[in-house]
Each structure stands twice: as C-alpha cells, then as structure tokens.
Design a protein around this motif. Sequence first.
Motif, mmCIF file in Angstrom:
data_model
loop_
_atom_site.group_PDB
_atom_site.id
_atom_site.type_symbol
_atom_site.label_atom_id
_atom_site.label_comp_id
_atom_site.label_asym_id
_atom_site.label_seq_id
_atom_site.Cartn_x
_atom_site.Cartn_y
_atom_site.Cartn_z
ATOM 1 N N SER A 104 0.843 -1.201 0.000
ATOM 2 C CA SER A 104 0.000 0.000 0.000
ATOM 3 C C SER A 104 0.876 1.247 0.000
ATOM 4 O O SER A 104 1.934 1.257 0.628
ATOM 5 C CB SER A 104 -0.895 0.014 1.235
ATOM 6 N N LEU A 105 0.436 2.272 -0.685
ATOM 7 C CA LEU A 105 1.020 3.615 -0.553
ATOM 8 C C LEU A 105 -0.016 4.537 0.082
ATOM 9 O O LEU A 105 0.121 5.021 1.188
ATOM 10 C CB LEU A 105 1.458 4.141 -1.933
ATOM 11 N N THR B 187 -3.280 4.113 1.158
ATOM 12 C CA THR B 187 -4.062 3.729 2.334
ATOM 13 C C THR B 187 -3.215 3.853 3.595
ATOM 14 O O THR B 187 -3.661 4.366 4.620
ATOM 15 C CB THR B 187 -4.598 2.299 2.155
ATOM 16 N N ARG C 270 -5.589 -4.684 6.047
ATOM 17 C CA ARG C 270 -5.647 -4.845 4.582
ATOM 18 C C ARG C 270 -5.362 -6.290 4.228
ATOM 19 O O ARG C 270 -4.340 -6.849 4.616
ATOM 20 C CB ARG C 270 -4.640 -3.947 3.875
ATOM 21 N N HIS D 14 -13.443 -1.924 -0.693
ATOM 22 C CA HIS D 14 -12.433 -0.935 -0.291
ATOM 23 C C HIS D 14 -13.188 0.329 0.155
ATOM 24 O O HIS D 14 -13.202 1.342 -0.541
ATOM 25 C CB HIS D 14 -11.504 -0.644 -1.463
HETATM 26 N N1 CP Z 1 -5.981 3.224 -3.763
HETATM 27 C C1 CP Z 1 -5.271 2.562 -2.822
HETATM 28 O O1 CP Z 1 -5.816 1.894 -1.941
HETATM 29 O O2 CP Z 1 -3.927 2.730 -2.915
HETATM 30 P P1 CP Z 1 -2.865 1.838 -2.119
HETATM 31 O O3 CP Z 1 -3.053 0.418 -2.589
HETATM 32 O O4 CP Z 1 -1.519 2.413 -2.505
HETATM 33 O O5 CP Z 1 -3.138 1.961 -0.666
#
Ligand code: CP
Length: 315
Positions: A47-48, A50, A110, A147
Amino acid sequence: MKLFSSVNDVTDINALVKEALALKQNPFEHQQLGKNKTLALVFLNPSLRTRMSTQKAALNLGMNVMVLNIDKEGWALELRDGVIMDGTTVEHIREAAGVMGQYADIIGVRSFPGLRNREEDYSEMIFNKFVEFCKVPVVSLESATRHPLQSLADLVTIEELKKTARPKVVLTWAPHIKPLPQAVPNSFSEWMCKADVDFTIVQPKGYELCADFTQGAKISYDQDEALAGADFIYVKNWSAYEPYGNILGKNEEWMLTNEKLKATNDARVMHCLPVRRNLELSDEILDGPNAIVVHEAGNRVWAAQAVLKQMLEAL
Ligand code: CP
C-alpha cells in the motif's frame, strides 16, 4: 462506529461526507479526541495511499499509530482452525489478532483476495477473523471484496467537485495485464447506489460484477453510449466474477482517451491508483486537465479521518 467494512456500516453517508469535508477545512480541531489512543495498521499486502493517508488522518486526530507489514515482518500466519501447525505457518490468527487487540484501541486491516476460490474470498475469511479475535473496533484498509475508505474518498471528491445536483457517474472497465480484485469496483458501485447520483457501470461482456453490489446501477456494454453526458468517469480494471479471477481478453480499445471524452460533459476522470499508464489510462488523460486522480487520493485523508473520528467517539 465499531466496524467500518462497507457502506452498510454507515448510518448516514451524507453526514459522513459532510464530516470529511469539514475535517478538510479544519484538520486539527479534534486533536484531543485521539490523545493516548493507538491505531494499529496491519498490512498483508502492499500500500502507498491507504497506509499514508490513514496514518496522517490518525495523527491529525492526536492518535498514536503503529504500522505492521505482517506479510514481510510478522510470523507466517495460520488461518485454518484445528490443524497441526507442523508446516510453514508459525502463529495462528487467533493469537496474533488477539495480541494486537491488547496493544491498539482501533485496528486497520488490509487483506487482498487470492482470486482462486470465490467462496473463500467472498466470505471475507481473513478480515472477519481479525474482527472476531482482536476484540477492538476494526476499519477495513481494503478487504477481499470491498475498499470502503477508497469509496468514501471517491464520494467526497464527487460531492466536492460536482457542478450539477445529481451528476452522471460512469464506472468503466479498463484493460490490464494481470487479474485484479473486484474490491474497488464492488465497493464504488455499492456506495454510488446509495448516493444521490445517476450511476452506470460499463464493461465488456463477461465482466459483470456480483449482483449484490450493483443493485440500482444501470448496466451497459457500450462504452461510447455510457460515457455520453458523463460528469465523472471512474476508470478501473477488474477480473471476471465468473469464471472467477479470469482475464477474458485484451480489450485494449477500452482504454479511455481524449477522443472518448468529447461526448462527455467535460467529465472529471477518477482512478483509485496505482494506475498503469498507457494500459489502463492514457498519458494524455492522466496529464490533462480532466484527471483528478491526485486530488482524489488527497481526499483519502479526510475520508479516513471522518471514519476514525466516529470510531473514537464510540470507544
Ligand atoms: N488506492 C489505494 O488503496 O492505494 P494503495 O493500494 O496504494 O493503498
């Protein structure tokens, strides 16, 4: 709020959107609310947005935050009950989640789907085990089928930028080289079906989402027709629900271009990110005036902060 796993956990989505927009104007108003409270963010997948937006949201509320990339840094988790753990797994989710609940007041989780066993993914086995065993409020950071923090941020963005009272919102399938989960489109559809928007999903035949998530949406297979008059276009790839997790063809012609935008109402273009340029979305769209993907990602902070605020208030 004790659980945020879907739109169904929200009593009043309009009030939650308003709350997020109010927090955007005044991020530090509720710093005392989270004082001496701890949020643990547990990631079984990368993840970035979230990770960073939820951490920032918690810090804005005065919380302490711990992040655990459990897939890389934790012990290998056993999920099955009643097994002899003489293989590669080291710790059972019963103890792992229970222990985390001792350290945190709220836990974020997550956990992506495996995309091999539809029944298992759609039962939300991993997320639900965390909820069951940690014994503290849980917020979904993206689960196998939904999500919700992303969808709330998307709705906040539409509410913030809409030019008409009831905008036309189109979710369009886009090409990709890998089979991706249905979580983002499922969730976006579920939220749009409860929002005051005119909502259409357009996809190649065979990519129909599970009907549980699309009640109230118009379904189309003609991208040009669906995009006509759109105010917002949400671009996303997803793999097939049936046969589960499959890619059914390249469908390269489904990538959004400036030419396709001409029939819209100067539509704003959204994507949850990360996005593969010139596969899912063209450079000309992403670098052009209609793309709002970075602004949309910025709103992830206010969505997460609104949810955490309601959870803190219920502790
Ligand atoms: N859109 C989103 O959840 O991005 P990440 O997967 O980087 O968290």
